[in-house]
Design an enzyme around this catalytic site. Sequence first.
Site, PDB file in Angstrom:
ATOM      1  N   GLY A  36     -15.916  63.178  28.972  1.00 10.65           N
ATOM      2  CA  GLY A  36     -16.865  63.823  29.883  1.00 10.65           C
ATOM      3  C   GLY A  36     -16.384  65.225  30.247  1.00 10.65           C
ATOM      4  N   HIS A  37     -15.117  65.332  30.630  1.00  6.67           N
ATOM      5  CA  HIS A  37     -14.559  66.652  30.956  1.00  6.67           C
ATOM      6  C   HIS A  37     -14.591  67.566  29.731  1.00  6.67           C
ATOM      7  CE1 HIS A  37     -12.222  64.142  33.985  1.00  6.67           C
ATOM      8  NE2 HIS A  37     -12.760  65.063  34.752  1.00  6.67           N
ATOM      9  N   GLN A  61     -10.221  67.011  49.637  1.00  9.54           N
ATOM     10  CA  GLN A  61     -11.469  66.254  49.428  1.00  9.54           C
ATOM     11  C   GLN A  61     -11.247  64.751  49.490  1.00  9.54           C
ATOM     12  OE1 GLN A  61     -11.967  68.122  45.393  1.00  9.54           O
ATOM     13  NE2 GLN A  61     -12.781  66.122  44.836  1.00  9.54           N
ATOM     14  N   GLY A 147     -20.238  68.585  35.978  1.00  8.55           N
ATOM     15  CA  GLY A 147     -20.889  67.442  35.346  1.00  8.55           C
ATOM     16  C   GLY A 147     -22.022  66.882  36.196  1.00  8.55           C
ATOM     17  N   GLN A 148     -23.084  66.455  35.515  1.00 10.83           N
ATOM     18  CA  GLN A 148     -24.210  65.802  36.210  1.00 10.83           C
ATOM     19  C   GLN A 148     -23.795  64.462  36.809  1.00 10.83           C
ATOM     20  OE1 GLN A 148     -27.778  64.902  33.823  1.00 10.83           O
ATOM     21  NE2 GLN A 148     -28.068  63.217  35.274  1.00 10.83           N
ATOM     22  N   GLN A 153     -22.516  66.473  44.131  1.00 12.00           N
ATOM     23  CA  GLN A 153     -21.524  67.560  44.123  1.00 12.00           C
ATOM     24  C   GLN A 153     -22.132  68.811  43.483  1.00 12.00           C
ATOM     25  OE1 GLN A 153     -17.167  67.257  43.186  1.00 12.00           O
ATOM     26  NE2 GLN A 153     -17.842  67.864  41.156  1.00 12.00           N
ATOM     27  N   VAL A 176     -21.609  62.007  30.100  1.00 15.35           N
ATOM     28  CA  VAL A 176     -21.136  61.401  28.845  1.00 15.35           C
ATOM     29  C   VAL A 176     -20.812  59.944  29.168  1.00 15.35           C
ATOM     30  CG1 VAL A 176     -19.372  61.470  27.045  1.00 15.35           C
ATOM     31  CG2 VAL A 176     -20.231  63.594  28.038  1.00 15.35           C
ATOM     32  N   SER A 186     -12.778  59.271  35.642  1.00 13.97           N
ATOM     33  CA  SER A 186     -11.316  59.080  35.685  1.00 13.97           C
ATOM     34  C   SER A 186     -10.973  57.763  36.370  1.00 13.97           C
ATOM     35  CB  SER A 186     -10.655  60.225  36.448  1.00 13.97           C
ATOM     36  OG  SER A 186     -11.041  61.443  35.873  1.00 13.97           O
ATOM     37  N   ARG A 187     -11.871  57.307  37.249  1.00 11.31           N
ATOM     38  CA  ARG A 187     -11.579  56.079  38.004  1.00 11.31           C
ATOM     39  C   ARG A 187     -11.900  54.815  37.201  1.00 11.31           C
ATOM     40  NH1 ARG A 187     -13.216  59.490  42.716  1.00 11.31           N
ATOM     41  NH2 ARG A 187     -11.381  59.635  44.051  1.00 11.31           N
TER      42      ARG A 187
HETATM   43  O1  PAF Z   1     -15.368  66.789  40.245  1.00  9.69           O
HETATM   44  C1  PAF Z   1     -14.144  66.980  40.436  1.00  9.69           C
HETATM   45  O2  PAF Z   1     -13.285  66.620  39.643  1.00  9.69           O
HETATM   46  C2  PAF Z   1     -13.709  67.688  41.707  1.00  9.69           C
HETATM   47  O3  PAF Z   1     -14.503  67.338  42.785  1.00  9.69           O
HETATM   48  C3  PAF Z   1     -13.634  69.232  41.543  1.00  9.69           C
HETATM   49  C4  PAF Z   1     -15.006  69.834  41.271  1.00  9.69           C
HETATM   50  C5  PAF Z   1     -12.689  69.580  40.419  1.00  9.69           C
HETATM   51  C6  PAF Z   1     -13.111  69.864  42.832  1.00  9.69           C
HETATM   52  O4  PAF Z   1     -11.829  69.410  43.132  1.00  9.69           O
END
Ligand code: PAF
Length: 284
Positions: A36-37, A61, A147-148, A153, A176, A186-187
């Site tokens: 995805g990244h 965050q 990412g969508q 966010q 993705v 990631s989780r």
């Molecule tokens: O989506 C993320 O991984 C995080 O919220 C971001 C946009 C990198 C900000 O820390």
Amino acid sequence: MQVISRVAELTELLDTFRRSGRRIGVVPTMGALHEGHLSLVDRAAELTDLVVATIFVNPTQFAPTEDLATYPRTFAEDCTMLEKRRVDIVFCPQDTEIYPPGFSTFVEPPEVARSWEGRSRPTHFRGVATVVLKLLNMTRADVGVFGQKDFQQATVIRRMMFDLNHPCEIVVAPIVREADGLAMSSRNRYLSPEERIKAAGIRRSLLKARRAITTTASITGTEVTKIIRDELLISQIGEIDYAVAVDPDTLEPQTKIQLPVVLLVAARVGSTRLIDNEWIKADA
Ligand code: PAF
């Protein structure tokens, strides 16, 4: 690919590059990278001449009760993955580089940050908005790719950029998915094999709701929520935080469904909180 951890070094390098008239793209991440990244990085590479991927697990965050300490940190593997794509710079600052002693200025996030994730995680978007604005300012990127998958966010960031007249263009790239439809995250690595099977039900619930919306002349938000919830329950996902059909810009719930609409879901599978969404555009 250059790996840089100091802001001063990053800005100096990027200033030189910018002076030659080329465009800079940035992909902010917290590492623990997956396809995805990498798709975001690929999109940035299509749109710009130099791609900066940032890897920073942003403490502001995370609420004190959340997984900051255990958040997966896989820097060496991340770099190996990025090296195979067209990434020019990896920016991986220490916490004090982003939040030096005495740091006390935060972005008050826009209204769209209040609902859904914002309700469950009241300080989350304040931290996201602050770090994203800082990263965009440090890189002075022409394009930022998000990412969508994290729909709210992306909406918060787009609204913040508009409200603050920030010149960086925000691009939102598609979700993705794994072969069974689970949105890459990631989780996902926290899920046991049994939980992983249950988690695929989230995608099924969204597709079922999409079908209902695109084939029913008039359908209400309540009916859509019920379709999603019922399918989640069939998949033995009982802890549903929200399942809702909203306007893509305001994130306000739609009483009578009208395209475009976004279906947002957050649910806990075991102890892992997962989010996903389905964006049904006007021409669906
Ligand atoms: O989506 C993320 O991984 C995080 O919220 C971001 C946009 C990198 C900000 O820390």
